[in-house]
Structure formats: structure tokens, C-alpha cells
Design an enzyme around this catalytic site. Sequence first.
Site: not given
Length: 263
Positions: A19-20, A159
Site C-alpha cells: 500500500g502507501i 479511526y
Amino acid sequence: MTAPNTSLRTAVVTGAGSGIGRAIATTLAERGWRVVVTDIDGEGAAQTAAGLTGGGERGHEYLRFDVTDGEAAVALADDVADRLGLDAWINNAGVSAMQRFVDVSPEQYDRSLEINLKAVFFCGQAAARAMIRTGRQGSIVNTASMAAKQGRVPFLADYVASKFGVLGLTQAMAFELAEHRITVNCVCPGFVATPMQSRELDWEAALSESTPEQVRQSWIDATPLGRLQTPEDVARAVAFLVSDDAGFITGEALSVNGGAYMD
């Protein structure tokens, strides 16, 4: 102890097995950085490191690293600082889980804050201490989120709480570490096409009685630039924040979201 090689700047990237994080590691390597790739998924970290270019004579490194292990964070930061010189630390590892606010369990809440906020605090502390001890004027970048700037995000209350905390922590770190010429900033991505996003598509579709395709289109519709974000979009912003061009920027939360949230 042999003095670290100062001709090549070194960055530690957490959560870089996919991913990132993988995009950040790749982009930094392409721009001449030596990267220490870390992830709780050791195999993913190894795969990322194997795909990196450059790295100098010593090359890039990787290891399995649990960001919630404070002692391991100290050991990693000190080891890199002493052997290679620690110039940048990117706190990228994170988790998400979608649930209605009234249904979030204590276990889910604790996990979100443990990985998304507490780990950022103590990994950042370990990095800062190592930089100060070795006289390195480095950079720390925390991965926050568009959800760090607005609570109007469905099914992600825990979150949101953790990422709002990251934004405030970034400012507090930047203020205190400025005297050591250590800059601290965060990036705030939007709808990024990653494995985490694929899971969120399914979760939000189930919770909103929709379909993943409809949710995906709603995210695109909410982004003025008209597409989902790529990990590379975030990675380039991180590369800027650790570059000399950003040397007088600290305490900032850089929105990288295609205009999905503007502040």
C-alpha cells in the site's frame, strides 16, 4: 563505533510491506534515499525492499517490526542512527475497521488507538531521541487521514478519534522538536486505492446496504479531481516533506486527497 555514512540519507518507513508504505519506500529510493523497510508482515517488507532501486553500497534493508513494541522501536531507531544515520522516520503503519459508533467494541477501540496513535507517539519519540543524540537534523512524517480533519466520516468513529490525535500529536512534536531542527509534519490522504480500501468498500457497502461498486463511485464523486487516489500520490507528498525544499515547514497537516476535503 564507525561513524555513519553521511553521503546517503536514510529513512525508516513503517507499514511499508504494501500500500502507501510500499509506495513511500519506492519513491524515496527513486529519489536517492536509503530505505529501511519495516512491517509486521516480514515477507511483505522483504518484497518491498527487493523491488527498490539504489541504496548505495550498503543497500536497502528490511525487517519485521511491530510498531506497538516500544522497546523494539528504540532499538531500531538507535541501530539505524548509529550505523547509517537516521535522517527521516515515516510513521505510516495503521489499521481501520468499520462499525457503527454504537457497536464499536472496547477491543476495536483499543486496537485503533494502540496502532494508529500510541505507536506513532512512541516510534516518533524513539526516532527523535536518536536524532537528538546523534546530532541529526532530521524529519518525521506521520500518516494521518482526511478523517483527521473532519468527523463526518461514516462508520469510523474510533479511526477518526485516532487520526485527530495524530494531527494534534504532530503539532506538539513539531513545537518541542523545533529547537533540535527536527521537522514534524503529517499527510492526510483521502480515498486511496489500497488493500485496506478494498476491505473498507465491502464494510461500508454492508453497513449502508449498498454495493462495493456504488460505494466506490460515491468516493469518486466526492473527489473533485475525479478519481480515486493512488498510493504514489501520497508518497510524493511524503518525499517532499522530507526533502530540503520543505526544510522550513513543520507542524503542518498536508491534505493529499484530490479536493475531497478542503481546509
